[in-house]
Enzyme design. Sequence first.
Site, PDB file in Angstrom:
ATOM      1  CE1 TYR A   1      -8.910  -9.796   3.962  1.00 48.00           C
ATOM      2  CE2 TYR A   1      -9.952  -9.850   6.342  1.00 48.00           C
ATOM      3  CZ  TYR A   1      -9.008  -9.324   5.247  1.00 48.00           C
ATOM      4  OH  TYR A   1      -7.993  -8.203   5.520  1.00 48.00           O
TER       5      TYR A   1
ATOM      6  CE1 TYR B   1      -5.488  -8.844   1.886  1.00 45.19           C
ATOM      7  CE2 TYR B   1      -4.598  -8.631   4.072  1.00 45.19           C
ATOM      8  CZ  TYR B   1      -5.365  -8.069   3.147  1.00 45.19           C
ATOM      9  OH  TYR B   1      -6.674  -7.420   3.425  1.00 45.19           O
TER      10      TYR B   1
ATOM     11  CE  LYS C   1      -3.384  -2.951   0.277  1.00 41.19           C
ATOM     12  NZ  LYS C   1      -4.397  -3.204  -0.581  1.00 41.19           N
TER      13      LYS C   1
HETATM   14  C1  LIG Z   1      -0.387  -7.525   2.646  1.00 44.40           C
HETATM   15  C2  LIG Z   1      -1.267  -7.466   1.652  1.00 44.40           C
HETATM   16  N1  LIG Z   1      -1.076  -8.302   0.470  1.00 44.40           N
HETATM   17  C3  LIG Z   1      -1.871  -8.021  -0.681  1.00 44.40           C
HETATM   18  C4  LIG Z   1      -3.115  -7.040  -0.453  1.00 44.40           C
HETATM   19  C5  LIG Z   1      -3.881  -7.351  -1.636  1.00 44.40           C
HETATM   20  O1  LIG Z   1      -3.666  -6.046  -2.680  1.00 44.40           O
HETATM   21  P1  LIG Z   1      -4.796  -5.529  -3.454  1.00 44.40           P
HETATM   22  O2  LIG Z   1      -5.746  -4.793  -2.343  1.00 44.40           O
HETATM   23  O3  LIG Z   1      -4.246  -4.280  -4.257  1.00 44.40           O
HETATM   24  O4  LIG Z   1      -5.376  -6.372  -4.134  1.00 44.40           O
HETATM   25  C6  LIG Z   1      -3.179  -6.331   0.599  1.00 44.40           C
HETATM   26  C7  LIG Z   1      -4.282  -5.435   0.718  1.00 44.40           C
HETATM   27  O5  LIG Z   1      -5.249  -5.461   1.276  1.00 44.40           O
HETATM   28  C8  LIG Z   1      -2.437  -6.719   1.641  1.00 44.40           C
HETATM   29  O6  LIG Z   1      -2.410  -6.138   2.833  1.00 44.40           O
END
Ligand SMILES: Cc1ncc(COP(=O)(O)O)c(C=O)c1O
Length: 329
Positions: free
Chosen positions: A260, A286, A49
């Site tokens: 999630y 994630y 981010k």
């Molecule tokens: C650690 C991490 N990886 C991947 C993502 C996913 O990225 P995006 O929201 O651009 O799909 C996020 C976002 O929420 C994240 O915090």
Amino acid sequence: MDYQNIPRQSLGFFPTPLVELTNLSRKLDGPRLFMKRDDNTGLALGGNKTRKLEFILGDALAQCADTIVTAGAQQSNHCRQTAAACASLGLECHLVLGGEKPGILNGNLLLDKIFGCHIHWAGENRKGEDIPEIVEQLKQEGKTPYVVPYGGSNELGALAFVKALQELEHQRQESQVSFTHIIFASSSGGTQAGLMLGKKIMGTSYQIVGVSIDKGEKDNVAFDQSILSLANRTATLIDVNHEFSDEDLILNTDYVGEGYGVIGALENEAISLTAQTEGILLDPVYTGRAMGGLIDMIRLGKFKQSDRILFWHTGGAPALFAYANTLDF
Ligand SMILES: Cc1ncc(COP(=O)(O)O)c(C=O)c1O
């Protein structure tokens, strides 16, 4: 393509390192593995981010905003990085977090508090449904609020990943490696939309493979369609003439599991294997899930031994502490 005139506020340290994961690859008896270390972007323990916020908060400053509002889950990495960026830029920060205030602040939430932001608890509404009301209130208080979209996934956030792919291409050429696949966690879609557009612009041949983290849809639009739509809107923003369609998108939905943030054997194994072979921390929500998917695909023989796979580490390790009770090593 031209984005030089689009405002950007420097927030992190780039380029992030590109490394090879020789031990993990050997352990899996699989193809060569590489990692793009966006867990080292330098802003408040890092993450993908930071890249998006450079463009989004650049826009907020250009619009003379003094207050930032965004939303996320209780352990949102996006919110933590937004809170840190706001602190460094002297902006007031309001986070609208799903769930109820827990008894003990931990992980990202602890860091949010340390950065001095205002937290609004939103119960079931973890995707920012309460934001309009909060924005109205802030305006009545005489503030100039700016809303950062969920996950930082708008055209500016995606643009950051077009730039990120250019960064990777420079590193790749310098170190004379080539990749067949780029694999990463995909959740609000900005990372994937930007990488897809970057690939199109630079004409690279590797596959861009998102591993879906969340079962959900947003604003009643299926996740795959919202990625395509974002890629198209971002292309329009920077005058790239391409219409993305289903065949441009590779989104693997095999690993969403129980949903999630529900951590299982897949995430546990990926986190411990990566830590114990490479000394690198993944996160439970994630990157642990995405790496678990990659490990599973390698074991299932989905790749050739001659493939060269880049895992894009998108950060998130602060959440490890908050998930201590569900992690099992
Ligand atoms: C650690 C991490 N990886 C991947 C993502 C996913 O990225 P995006 O929201 O651009 O799909 C996020 C976002 O929420 C994240 O915090």
